[in-house]
Motif scaffolding. Structure first.
Motif, PDB file in Angstrom:
ATOM      1  N   ARG A   3      10.824   4.211  10.506  1.00  0.00           N
ATOM      2  CA  ARG A   3      10.034   4.951   9.511  1.00  0.00           C
ATOM      3  C   ARG A   3      10.884   5.304   8.290  1.00  0.00           C
ATOM      4  NH1 ARG A   3       6.283  10.393  10.325  1.00  0.00           N
ATOM      5  NH2 ARG A   3       6.318  11.031   8.147  1.00  0.00           N
ATOM      6  N   GLU A   4      12.124   5.711   8.521  1.00  0.00           N
ATOM      7  CA  GLU A   4      12.995   6.046   7.392  1.00  0.00           C
ATOM      8  C   GLU A   4      13.246   4.815   6.520  1.00  0.00           C
ATOM      9  OE1 GLU A   4      13.635   9.063   6.701  1.00  0.00           O
ATOM     10  OE2 GLU A   4      12.866   9.872   8.592  1.00  0.00           O
ATOM     11  N   LEU A   5      13.421   3.670   7.144  1.00  0.00           N
ATOM     12  CA  LEU A   5      13.642   2.444   6.386  1.00  0.00           C
ATOM     13  C   LEU A   5      12.377   2.013   5.654  1.00  0.00           C
ATOM     14  CD1 LEU A   5      15.776   0.468   8.970  1.00  0.00           C
ATOM     15  CD2 LEU A   5      16.552   1.364   6.769  1.00  0.00           C
ATOM     16  N   LEU A   6      11.241   2.168   6.296  1.00  0.00           N
ATOM     17  CA  LEU A   6       9.976   1.819   5.657  1.00  0.00           C
ATOM     18  C   LEU A   6       9.799   2.608   4.368  1.00  0.00           C
ATOM     19  CD1 LEU A   6       7.445   0.029   6.249  1.00  0.00           C
ATOM     20  CD2 LEU A   6       6.382   2.077   7.213  1.00  0.00           C
ATOM     21  N   GLU A   7      10.100   3.885   4.422  1.00  0.00           N
ATOM     22  CA  GLU A   7       9.988   4.715   3.229  1.00  0.00           C
ATOM     23  C   GLU A   7      11.071   4.356   2.203  1.00  0.00           C
ATOM     24  OE1 GLU A   7       9.671   8.882   3.905  1.00  0.00           O
ATOM     25  OE2 GLU A   7       8.297   8.679   5.614  1.00  0.00           O
ATOM     26  N   ALA A   8      12.307   4.130   2.677  1.00  0.00           N
ATOM     27  CA  ALA A   8      13.395   3.814   1.748  1.00  0.00           C
ATOM     28  C   ALA A   8      13.126   2.522   0.989  1.00  0.00           C
ATOM     29  CB  ALA A   8      14.707   3.711   2.513  1.00  0.00           C
ATOM     30  N   CYS A   9      12.509   1.551   1.666  1.00  0.00           N
ATOM     31  CA  CYS A   9      12.249   0.255   1.034  1.00  0.00           C
ATOM     32  C   CYS A   9      11.037   0.287   0.113  1.00  0.00           C
ATOM     33  CB  CYS A   9      12.024  -0.806   2.110  1.00  0.00           C
ATOM     34  SG  CYS A   9      13.498  -1.277   3.030  1.00  0.00           S
ATOM     35  N   TRP A  10       9.987   1.008   0.504  1.00  0.00           N
ATOM     36  CA  TRP A  10       8.711   0.861  -0.192  1.00  0.00           C
ATOM     37  C   TRP A  10       8.180   2.152  -0.799  1.00  0.00           C
ATOM     38  CZ3 TRP A  10       8.652  -4.103  -0.417  1.00  0.00           C
ATOM     39  CH2 TRP A  10       9.200  -4.837   0.634  1.00  0.00           C
ATOM     40  N   TRP A  11       8.730   3.284  -0.421  1.00  0.00           N
ATOM     41  CA  TRP A  11       8.305   4.567  -1.001  1.00  0.00           C
ATOM     42  C   TRP A  11       9.559   5.357  -1.378  1.00  0.00           C
ATOM     43  CZ3 TRP A  11       6.106   9.345   1.953  1.00  0.00           C
ATOM     44  CH2 TRP A  11       5.620  10.285   1.023  1.00  0.00           C
ATOM     45  N   GLN A  42       5.394   7.733  -7.672  1.00  0.00           N
ATOM     46  CA  GLN A  42       4.841   8.342  -8.875  1.00  0.00           C
ATOM     47  C   GLN A  42       4.399   7.258  -9.858  1.00  0.00           C
ATOM     48  OE1 GLN A  42       7.468  11.097 -10.762  1.00  0.00           O
ATOM     49  NE2 GLN A  42       5.991  11.708 -12.304  1.00  0.00           N
ATOM     50  N   GLN A  43       3.181   7.391 -10.352  1.00  0.00           N
ATOM     51  CA  GLN A  43       2.666   6.401 -11.294  1.00  0.00           C
ATOM     52  C   GLN A  43       1.567   7.037 -12.136  1.00  0.00           C
ATOM     53  OE1 GLN A  43       1.492   3.352  -8.589  1.00  0.00           O
ATOM     54  NE2 GLN A  43      -0.143   4.534  -7.678  1.00  0.00           N
ATOM     55  N   THR A  44       1.284   6.412 -13.246  1.00  0.00           N
ATOM     56  CA  THR A  44       0.245   6.937 -14.138  1.00  0.00           C
ATOM     57  C   THR A  44      -1.069   6.194 -13.981  1.00  0.00           C
ATOM     58  OG1 THR A  44       1.022   5.446 -15.887  1.00  0.00           O
ATOM     59  CG2 THR A  44       1.934   7.671 -15.841  1.00  0.00           C
ATOM     60  N   ILE A  45      -1.015   4.972 -13.394  1.00  0.00           N
ATOM     61  CA  ILE A  45      -2.230   4.197 -13.190  1.00  0.00           C
ATOM     62  C   ILE A  45      -2.681   4.347 -11.761  1.00  0.00           C
ATOM     63  CG2 ILE A  45      -3.246   1.880 -13.278  1.00  0.00           C
ATOM     64  CD1 ILE A  45      -1.098   1.122 -15.268  1.00  0.00           C
ATOM     65  N   ARG A  46      -3.962   4.559 -11.551  1.00  0.00           N
ATOM     66  CA  ARG A  46      -4.488   4.731 -10.204  1.00  0.00           C
ATOM     67  C   ARG A  46      -4.901   3.390  -9.620  1.00  0.00           C
ATOM     68  NH1 ARG A  46      -8.985   9.059  -9.518  1.00  0.00           N
ATOM     69  NH2 ARG A  46      -8.521   8.477  -7.371  1.00  0.00           N
ATOM     70  N   TYR A  47      -4.489   3.185  -8.341  1.00  0.00           N
ATOM     71  CA  TYR A  47      -4.862   1.967  -7.636  1.00  0.00           C
ATOM     72  C   TYR A  47      -5.675   2.282  -6.375  1.00  0.00           C
ATOM     73  CZ  TYR A  47      -1.288  -0.243 -10.536  1.00  0.00           C
ATOM     74  OH  TYR A  47      -0.544  -0.699 -11.597  1.00  0.00           O
ATOM     75  N   LEU A  50       0.838  -1.204   0.000  1.00  0.00           N
ATOM     76  CA  LEU A  50       0.000   0.000   0.000  1.00  0.00           C
ATOM     77  C   LEU A  50       0.870   1.251   0.000  1.00  0.00           C
ATOM     78  CD1 LEU A  50      -2.778  -1.015   2.562  1.00  0.00           C
ATOM     79  CD2 LEU A  50      -2.990  -0.859   0.087  1.00  0.00           C
ATOM     80  N   LEU A  51       1.939   1.239   0.779  1.00  0.00           N
ATOM     81  CA  LEU A  51       2.825   2.393   0.824  1.00  0.00           C
ATOM     82  C   LEU A  51       3.444   2.649  -0.543  1.00  0.00           C
ATOM     83  CD1 LEU A  51       4.039   4.522   2.714  1.00  0.00           C
ATOM     84  CD2 LEU A  51       5.897   2.931   3.205  1.00  0.00           C
ATOM     85  N   GLY A  52       3.692   1.578  -1.305  1.00  0.00           N
ATOM     86  CA  GLY A  52       4.252   1.719  -2.638  1.00  0.00           C
ATOM     87  C   GLY A  52       3.355   2.485  -3.587  1.00  0.00           C
TER      88      GLY A  52
END
Length: 231
Positions: A46-54, A13-18, A7-9
Motif C-alpha cells: 500500500r505504501e508503494l502504491l501511494e508512493a508511485c501513483w499518489w 492535487q489538480q485543477t481539472i476534474r476527472y 485512477l489513484l493518480g
C-alpha cells in the motif's frame, strides 16, 4: 475500468476534474477511490502504491514507507550476516581439526577446501556494508522504475500479442509487458558508475525491485477488487 493506478493518480492535487462521467453522471468519484484504498491491506504494498501513483498522499506518509522498506531488508541483512559468520566458524573448525592431530589427512584438507569455498560464496552474496545508509537512494530509484517502467515495444506493454485468431504471450518480454531497465540507467539512478553498479549494487537493486514490485502489484489488485465493488 481504467487502470487502477491511473485512477489513484486522480487523488493528486489538480485543477481539472476527472471524476465526472458523461452527462454529469458520476462514475467513480475521488471519494470512491479514496474509500477503496482503505480496503488495501496496510503494509509495504500500500505504501508503494501511494508512493508511485499518489505522491501527494505519500508525502504525508514518508515515515511509514521508510519503516516498511526497513522491515523488508532487515531479515535479509541478518540472514546474510548469520551465513557469513557460520561460514567463518566452519573454516575455523576445519583448521582446528587439522591442527589437533598434526599433519592434515586428505579428508581434512578437503573439508577445509569446502569450508573455504562456502565462506567465499557467503562473502560474495553479502550486500555492501553501506547498504543501509544507501537504502533511501536505492528505494527511491526502485520506486521510480516501478512508476515509470520500460513498456515492451513489441506488445506496447500488454504482455500479449495477437497471432491470427490466437492471443499469445509476447516473446520479447516473456508476457510481462515491460523490459528491464539497463544497468547504465539504474547505475545513474543511484548515483554510481555502471561498473560499480554491476560489481557491487546490482544484487541489492534487483532484490529490492522484485519484492517491491510484487508488493505493489498485490496492493493494486486489492484496490481493483475494492473499486469493482464500488462501481
Amino acid at each position: 475500468m481504467a487502470n487502477v493506478r491511473e485512477l489513484l493518480g486522480r487523488l493528486n492535487q489538480q485543477t481539472i476534474r476527472y471524476d465526472v462521467g458523461r452527462g454529469g453522471i458520476a462514475e467513480l468519484t475521488n471519494q470512491d477511490i479514496a474509500a477503496a484504498l482503505a480496503f488495501v491491506e496496510p503494509g509495504l504494498g500500500r505504501e508503494l502504491l501511494e508512493a508511485c501513483w499518489w505522491p501527494d498522499g505519500a508525502a504525508l506518509r514518508r515515515k511509514q514507507l521508510r519503516d516498511q522498506v526497513l522491515a523488508l531488508v532487515q531479515p535479509e541483512l541478518r540472514r546474510q550476516c548469520r551465513a557469513l559468520e557460520e561460514a567463518r566458524i566452519d573454516v575455523g573448525i576445519a583448521k582446528a581439526c587439522i591442527g589437533w592431530g598434526g599433519a592434515a589427512t586428505a579428508e581434512q584438507a578437503r573439508e577445509l577446501e569446502r569450508a573455504t569455498a562456502r565462506l567465499e560464496r557467503a562473502a560474495a552474496e553479502c550486500w555492501p556494508r553501506t547498504t543501509l545508509e544507501s537504502l533511501p537512494t536505492l528505494a527511491q530509484a526502485v520506486i521510480r522504475e516501478i512508476a515509470h517502467p520500460n513498456l515492451c515495444s513489441d506488445c506496447e506493454g500488454r504482455g500479449h500479442r495477437v497471432a491470427g485468431e490466437l492471443v499469445v504471450a509476447c516473446i520479447a518480454c516473456s508476457g510481462h509487458g515491460i523490459t528491464p531497465m539497463s544497468d547504465r540507467k539504474r547505475a545513474a539512478a543511484i548515483g554510481r558508475d555502471e561498473s560499480t553498479y554491476r560489481q557491487t549494487w546490482r544484487g541489492v537493486y534487483q532484490w529490492l525491485l522484485v519484492r517491491m514490485r510484487d508488493a505493489e502489484s498485490q496492493a493494486a489488485a486489492q484496490l481493483a477488487a475494492a473499486l469493482s465493488r464500488a462501481a
